[in-house]
Design an enzyme around this catalytic site. Structure first.
Site, short mmCIF file in Angstrom:
data_model
loop_
_atom_site.label_atom_id
_atom_site.label_comp_id
_atom_site.label_asym_id
_atom_site.label_seq_id
_atom_site.Cartn_x
_atom_site.Cartn_y
_atom_site.Cartn_z
N ARG A 1 0.84 -1.21 0.00
CA ARG A 1 0.00 0.00 0.00
C ARG A 1 0.87 1.25 0.00
NH1 ARG A 1 -4.44 0.12 4.61
NH2 ARG A 1 -2.61 0.65 5.85
N LYS B 1 -2.60 6.98 1.55
CA LYS B 1 -2.35 7.63 2.83
C LYS B 1 -1.58 8.92 2.58
CE LYS B 1 -3.03 4.79 6.51
NZ LYS B 1 -2.59 4.45 7.83
N GLU C 1 -16.11 6.03 5.30
CA GLU C 1 -15.35 5.49 6.43
C GLU C 1 -15.28 6.57 7.50
OE1 GLU C 1 -11.19 4.75 5.62
OE2 GLU C 1 -11.04 6.46 4.28
N1 PLP Z 1 -9.13 4.26 7.11
C1 PLP Z 1 -8.30 5.26 7.45
C2 PLP Z 1 -8.62 6.64 7.02
C3 PLP Z 1 -7.14 4.97 8.20
O1 PLP Z 1 -6.31 5.95 8.55
C4 PLP Z 1 -6.89 3.65 8.60
C5 PLP Z 1 -5.71 3.32 9.38
O2 PLP Z 1 -4.76 2.82 8.94
C6 PLP Z 1 -7.79 2.65 8.22
C7 PLP Z 1 -8.90 2.99 7.48
C8 PLP Z 1 -7.56 1.22 8.59
O3 PLP Z 1 -6.58 0.64 7.79
P1 PLP Z 1 -5.72 -0.58 8.33
O4 PLP Z 1 -6.66 -1.63 8.73
O5 PLP Z 1 -4.87 -0.96 7.18
O6 PLP Z 1 -4.93 -0.06 9.48
C1 COI Z 2 -3.88 3.24 11.63
O1 COI Z 2 -4.76 2.58 12.14
O2 COI Z 2 -2.73 2.79 11.42
C2 COI Z 2 -4.12 4.62 11.24
O3 COI Z 2 -3.43 5.11 10.40
C3 COI Z 2 -5.21 5.30 11.93
C4 COI Z 2 -4.86 6.64 12.45
C5 COI Z 2 -3.95 6.59 13.64
C6 COI Z 2 -4.39 7.57 11.38
#
Ligand code: PLP
Ligand code: COI
Length: 340
Positions: free
Chosen positions: A81, A183, A219
Site C-alpha cells: 500500500r 495515505k 469510512e
Molecule cells: N481508514 C483510514 C482513514 C485509516 O487511517 C486507517 C488506518 O490505517 C484505516 C482505514 C484502517 O486501515 P488498516 O486496517 O490498514 O490499518
Molecule cells: C492506523 O490505524 O494505522 C491509522 O493510520 C489510523 C490513524 C492513527 C491515522
C-alpha cells in the site's frame, strides 16, 4: 529488560522509543539505510513536504504473543500500500522487501518497548516518507527520506472496548474525485477540522459520506466500517475513495473462512444503517471498536447491540482477529511475520 511503563493505562499517544530507521533517496537511488537514535529531522524551509505536502505514511503493529515472541501482522500489505501511495504522489517506491526489513529492524531494536502479552497495549509502527529537497515550482521533489519509528500504544478510543457515539460529518474529507485511497497527508489534513468539530460536540468520530451524492457510507477519520445484519451477514462499504484497510480485508477473510459467515463488500447507503444489528470501526489503531449510536443532526440511530458492550458477532470477529494477531489462534499462511 522491558521499560518500566504502566502498559495497561497507555492511551494512543506518542512516546519516543530508542531507535528509528532512516534511508535517503538521492541521485535516483536509495542509500543502504540504518537505525538511528535521533528523533529530530532538520530540513530546508522549502522542502517538498512543507510546500506541497509530498508525504505519505503507513501504520501497523507489533504484538507480543502468548509463547513469548514478537510478531507483526501482514507487513507485506503495508509495504504494497505504501508503494501505491508513493506512485500516486510521484515519489520513488521504497522496495517492499526493504520496507519489511526496516520494520523488523525497528521492532527488534526497540523490543523493550513492546508491551507484554495480555497488557492490552501493542507497539504501533509508523513508516513514512517525505520529499526533502527545496521545491518551489509545483513539481515533485527529487530527494526523499523514508523513516520508521515505533511507539507503544493502548486503545485508540477512550474507554477501550465500550461502544462509542459518532456523528455524520457535515464536512467532506476529500474532493469527489478523491485521493482517499492513499495515505497522503492531504486527506488527513482535510479531516482535521471535521474531527475537532466532532470532538467539540462530544462525538468520538465522524462517519464520512461520499462527497458526490452524500448517500453512501465511506469510512471514519482513521478506520473503515463493518456492519452486521440482523441475520448475521458481515457488510462492509465498497468505495474507491476510502483507505483499503488491511484489518477490514482480514476481517472479511476471518468471517468467511473461520466463522462461516456470509460476507458482502458493496456500496452501503446511509438509509440502510438503521437496519443493521451491529456496527464497528476497524483498523490497525481502532482494532475493532464498536459503535453504539450514530447521530445525523436530528436523526439518531441507536444500533441494537447497544451502548454497554460489543455486539455478539463483532465480539466473535474481534476475538478471532486478535487471537490470530497474538498467536492463540492459528493464522492463515503468511499473515504473521515473526520478528524475534
Ligand atoms: N481508514 C483510514 C482513514 C485509516 O487511517 C486507517 C488506518 O490505517 C484505516 C482505514 C484502517 O486501515 P488498516 O486496517 O490498514 O490499518
Ligand atoms: C492506523 O490505524 O494505522 C491509522 O493510520 C489510523 C490513524 C492513527 C491515522
Amino acid at each position: 529488560m522491558k521499560k518500566d511503563l504502566d502498559w495497561s493505562s497507555l492511551g494512543f499517544g506518542y512516546i519516543a522509543t530508542d531507535y528509528r530507521y532512516s534511508s535517503k533517496f538521492k541521485d535516483g537511488a536509495w542509500d543502504e539505510g540504518q537505525l538511528i537514535t535521533d528523533s529530530m529531522i532538520t530540513l530546508s524551509e522549502c522542502a517538498g513536504v512543507f510546500q506541497y505536502a509530498q508525504t505519505i505514511f503507513e501504520g501497523l503493529k507489533a504484538y507480543s504473543t502468548k509463547d513469548g515472541h514478537i510478531v507483526c501482522f501482514r507487513p507485506d500489505l503495508n509495504a504494497a500500500r505504501m508503494a501505491d501511495s508513493a506512485k500516486r504522489l510521484e515519489m520513488p517506491v521504497f522496495p517492499e522487501d526493504r520496507f519489511i526489513d526496516a520494520v523488523c529492524q525497528v521492532v527488534k531494536a526497540n523490543q523493550d518497548w513492546v508491551p507484554p502479552y495480555g497488557s492490552g497495549a501493542t507497539l504501533y509502527i509508523r513508516p513514512y516518507m517525505m520529499g526533502t529537497n527545496p521545491v518551489i515550482g509545483v513539481k515533485p521533489a527529487n530527494e526523499y527520506e523514508f523513516r520508521v519509528f515505533a511507539t507503544p500504544v493502548g486503545p485508540y478510543f477512550k474507554g477501550g472496548a465500550k461502544p462509542i457515539v459518532i456523528k455524520v460529518s457535515d464536512f467532506d474529507r476529500a474532493a469527489p474525485h478523491g485521493t482517499g485511497h492513499i495515505k497522503a497527508g492531504l486527506n488527513y489534513a482535510m479531516s482535521l477540522h471535521a474531527i475537532v468539530t466532532a470532538h467539540d460536540e462530544g462525538f468520538a468520530e465522524n462517519m464520512y459520506l461520499d462527497p458526490e451524492s452524500r448517500t453512501k457510507v465511506e469510512e471514519t477519520g482513521g478506520a473503515n466500517f463493518i456492519f452486521i445484519t440482523k441475520d448475521g451477514t458481515l457488510v462492509t462499504p465498497k468505495s474507491d475513495s476510502i483507505l483499503p484497510s488491511i484489518t477490514r480485508r482480514s476481517i472479511m477473510y476471518v468471517a468467511e473462512h473461520y466463522l462461516g459467515m456470509k460476507v458482502e463488500h458493496r456500496p452501503v447507503y446511509f438509509d440502510e444503517v438503521k437496519d443493521f444489528a451491529e456496527c464497528g470501526l476497524c483498523g490497525t489503531a481502532a482494532v475493532i471498536s464498536p459503535v453504539g449510536r450514530i447521530v445525523n443532526h436530528d436523526t439518531v440511530i441507536d444500533i441494537p447491540a447497544g451502548m454497554e458492550e460489543m455486539g455478539p458477532v463483532t465480539k466473535k470477529l474481534y476475538d478471532t482477529l486478535t487471537g490470530i494477531q497474538m498467536g492463540s489462534i492459528e493464522a492463515p499462511e503468511g499473515w504473521i511475520k515473526k520478528i524475534c
